[in-house]
Design a protein around this motif. Structure first.
Motif, PDB file in Angstrom:
ATOM      1  N   LEU A   4      31.860   2.083 -74.629  1.00 22.00           N
ATOM      2  CA  LEU A   4      30.541   1.901 -74.664  1.00 22.00           C
ATOM      3  C   LEU A   4      29.473   3.250 -73.393  1.00 22.00           C
ATOM      4  O   LEU A   4      30.545   3.919 -73.536  1.00 22.00           O
ATOM      5  CB  LEU A   4      30.848   0.894 -72.490  1.00 22.00           C
ATOM      6  CG  LEU A   4      31.399   0.401 -72.713  1.00 22.00           C
ATOM      7  CD1 LEU A   4      31.865  -0.589 -71.173  1.00 22.00           C
ATOM      8  CD2 LEU A   4      31.426  -0.944 -73.112  1.00 22.00           C
ATOM      9  N   GLU A   6      26.055   4.791 -71.589  1.00 28.80           N
ATOM     10  CA  GLU A   6      25.508   4.509 -71.078  1.00 28.80           C
ATOM     11  C   GLU A   6      24.155   5.304 -70.942  1.00 28.80           C
ATOM     12  O   GLU A   6      24.372   6.350 -71.472  1.00 28.80           O
ATOM     13  CB  GLU A   6      25.843   5.076 -69.668  1.00 28.80           C
ATOM     14  CG  GLU A   6      26.859   3.865 -69.178  1.00 28.80           C
ATOM     15  CD  GLU A   6      28.136   4.739 -68.973  1.00 28.80           C
ATOM     16  OE1 GLU A   6      29.075   4.349 -68.139  1.00 28.80           O
ATOM     17  OE2 GLU A   6      28.067   5.607 -69.713  1.00 28.80           O
ATOM     18  N   CYS A  22      24.112   0.582 -70.931  1.00 32.00           N
ATOM     19  CA  CYS A  22      24.964   0.695 -71.465  1.00 32.00           C
ATOM     20  C   CYS A  22      25.499  -0.421 -72.480  1.00 32.00           C
ATOM     21  O   CYS A  22      25.038  -1.689 -72.646  1.00 32.00           O
ATOM     22  CB  CYS A  22      25.491  -0.372 -70.387  1.00 32.00           C
ATOM     23  SG  CYS A  22      27.436  -0.148 -70.707  1.00 32.00           S
ATOM     24  N   ALA A  24      27.420  -1.317 -75.524  1.00 33.91           N
ATOM     25  CA  ALA A  24      28.599  -1.726 -76.255  1.00 33.91           C
ATOM     26  C   ALA A  24      28.459  -1.498 -77.962  1.00 33.91           C
ATOM     27  O   ALA A  24      28.295  -2.749 -78.638  1.00 33.91           O
ATOM     28  CB  ALA A  24      28.965  -2.566 -75.810  1.00 33.91           C
ATOM     29  N   PHE A  29      31.293  -8.305 -76.871  1.00 32.35           N
ATOM     30  CA  PHE A  29      30.442  -8.228 -76.829  1.00 32.35           C
ATOM     31  C   PHE A  29      29.864  -9.851 -75.561  1.00 32.35           C
ATOM     32  O   PHE A  29      30.276  -9.487 -74.075  1.00 32.35           O
ATOM     33  CB  PHE A  29      28.638  -7.423 -76.642  1.00 32.35           C
ATOM     34  CG  PHE A  29      28.249  -7.086 -74.726  1.00 32.35           C
ATOM     35  CD1 PHE A  29      26.944  -7.867 -74.730  1.00 32.35           C
ATOM     36  CD2 PHE A  29      28.801  -5.617 -74.138  1.00 32.35           C
ATOM     37  CE1 PHE A  29      26.424  -7.899 -73.746  1.00 32.35           C
ATOM     38  CE2 PHE A  29      27.610  -5.740 -72.885  1.00 32.35           C
ATOM     39  CZ  PHE A  29      26.895  -7.037 -72.646  1.00 32.35           C
ATOM     40  N   MET A  34      30.276  -7.752 -66.883  1.00 31.84           N
ATOM     41  CA  MET A  34      30.028  -6.878 -67.344  1.00 31.84           C
ATOM     42  C   MET A  34      29.807  -6.593 -65.584  1.00 31.84           C
ATOM     43  O   MET A  34      29.211  -7.268 -64.848  1.00 31.84           O
ATOM     44  CB  MET A  34      29.186  -6.798 -67.807  1.00 31.84           C
ATOM     45  CG  MET A  34      28.702  -7.056 -69.637  1.00 31.84           C
ATOM     46  SD  MET A  34      30.295  -5.379 -70.350  1.00 31.84           S
ATOM     47  CE  MET A  34      29.069  -3.805 -70.154  1.00 31.84           C
ATOM     48  N   ARG A  72      21.843  -8.816 -68.613  1.00 35.80           N
ATOM     49  CA  ARG A  72      22.394  -8.728 -70.300  1.00 35.80           C
ATOM     50  C   ARG A  72      21.888  -9.461 -71.197  1.00 35.80           C
ATOM     51  O   ARG A  72      20.734 -10.532 -70.927  1.00 35.80           O
ATOM     52  CB  ARG A  72      23.542  -9.061 -70.112  1.00 35.80           C
ATOM     53  CG  ARG A  72      24.197 -10.316 -70.616  1.00 35.80           C
ATOM     54  CD  ARG A  72      25.520 -10.489 -69.700  1.00 35.80           C
ATOM     55  NE  ARG A  72      26.168  -9.908 -70.765  1.00 35.80           N
ATOM     56  CZ  ARG A  72      27.802  -9.405 -70.910  1.00 35.80           C
ATOM     57  NH1 ARG A  72      28.376 -10.266 -69.549  1.00 35.80           N
ATOM     58  NH2 ARG A  72      28.194  -9.154 -71.671  1.00 35.80           N
ATOM     59  N   ASN A  77      23.605  -6.328 -77.203  1.00 37.65           N
ATOM     60  CA  ASN A  77      25.251  -6.194 -76.956  1.00 37.65           C
ATOM     61  C   ASN A  77      24.956  -4.995 -75.301  1.00 37.65           C
ATOM     62  O   ASN A  77      25.269  -3.836 -75.625  1.00 37.65           O
ATOM     63  CB  ASN A  77      25.818  -5.498 -78.179  1.00 37.65           C
ATOM     64  CG  ASN A  77      27.151  -6.276 -78.581  1.00 37.65           C
ATOM     65  OD1 ASN A  77      26.669  -7.339 -78.607  1.00 37.65           O
ATOM     66  ND2 ASN A  77      27.209  -5.672 -79.473  1.00 37.65           N
ATOM     67  N   THR A  78      24.075  -5.234 -74.939  1.00 32.89           N
ATOM     68  CA  THR A  78      23.774  -4.339 -73.408  1.00 32.89           C
ATOM     69  C   THR A  78      23.562  -5.332 -72.714  1.00 32.89           C
ATOM     70  O   THR A  78      22.782  -5.957 -72.345  1.00 32.89           O
ATOM     71  CB  THR A  78      22.026  -3.912 -74.357  1.00 32.89           C
ATOM     72  OG1 THR A  78      22.280  -3.297 -75.181  1.00 32.89           O
ATOM     73  CG2 THR A  78      21.288  -3.249 -72.730  1.00 32.89           C
ATOM     74  N   CYS A  96      29.007   1.757 -66.821  1.00 31.46           N
ATOM     75  CA  CYS A  96      29.735   0.655 -66.525  1.00 31.46           C
ATOM     76  C   CYS A  96      30.530  -0.004 -67.263  1.00 31.46           C
ATOM     77  O   CYS A  96      30.859   1.153 -67.414  1.00 31.46           O
ATOM     78  CB  CYS A  96      28.367  -0.074 -68.036  1.00 31.46           C
ATOM     79  SG  CYS A  96      28.662   0.985 -69.592  1.00 31.46           S
ATOM     80  N   ALA A  98      33.174  -3.523 -68.683  1.00 28.14           N
ATOM     81  CA  ALA A  98      33.428  -4.313 -69.309  1.00 28.14           C
ATOM     82  C   ALA A  98      34.880  -4.801 -69.319  1.00 28.14           C
ATOM     83  O   ALA A  98      36.083  -4.227 -69.565  1.00 28.14           O
ATOM     84  CB  ALA A  98      33.368  -3.907 -70.864  1.00 28.14           C
ATOM     85  N   GLY A 107      32.138   3.166 -69.553  1.00 25.98           N
ATOM     86  CA  GLY A 107      31.544   4.510 -70.266  1.00 25.98           C
ATOM     87  C   GLY A 107      31.943   5.907 -69.829  1.00 25.98           C
ATOM     88  O   GLY A 107      32.813   6.120 -68.762  1.00 25.98           O
TER      89      GLY A 107
END
Length: 116
Positions: A4, A6, A22, A24, A29, A34, A72, A77-78, A96, A98, A107
């Motif tokens: 991850l 950021e 963030c 990934a 993802f 998240m 998201r 993937n953000t 962030c 996950a 992250g």
């Protein structure tokens, strides 16, 4: 190994806005809940906002409710954290996170400083 990263932190005046991102790595993802956490100097890390894997449900800490918005984009993937009406007490390192049944990833953090 999923990672991850950021971005988007910085220095902003009170009342201003920032958007954190963030990203990934990997292809899973969309399976993760998240979260955004923050940690101010001398304080414990606190959960700021969380969003379900499909993005249908978001929840916020009382201290940011009505000012911050988590969202998201699973195709990118953000996960994002839109921060409006920022206050000096929002100053912290934002992380962030996950989470799934099998993982709990963090992250490296991004610094947000709210000051005039």
């Amino acid at each position: 190994q999923v990672q991850l990263v950021e971005s988007g932190g910085g220095l902003v005046q009170p009342g201003g806005s920032l958007r954190l991102s963030c990203i990934a790595s990997g292809s899973t993802f969309s399976m993760y809940r998240m979260n955004w956490y923050r940690q101010a100097p001398g304080k414990q890390r606190e959960l700021v906002a969380t969003i379900t894997s499909a993005g249908g449900i978001a929840n916020y800490a009382d201290s940011v409710k009505g000012r911050f918005t988590i969202s998201r984009d699973n195709a990118k993937n953000t996960v994002y954290l839109q921060m409006d009406s920022l206050k000096p007490e929002d100053t912290a390192v934002y992380y962030c996170n996950a989470v799934s049944i099998t993982i709990n990833l963090w992250g490296q953090g991004t610094q947000v400083t709210v000051s005039s």
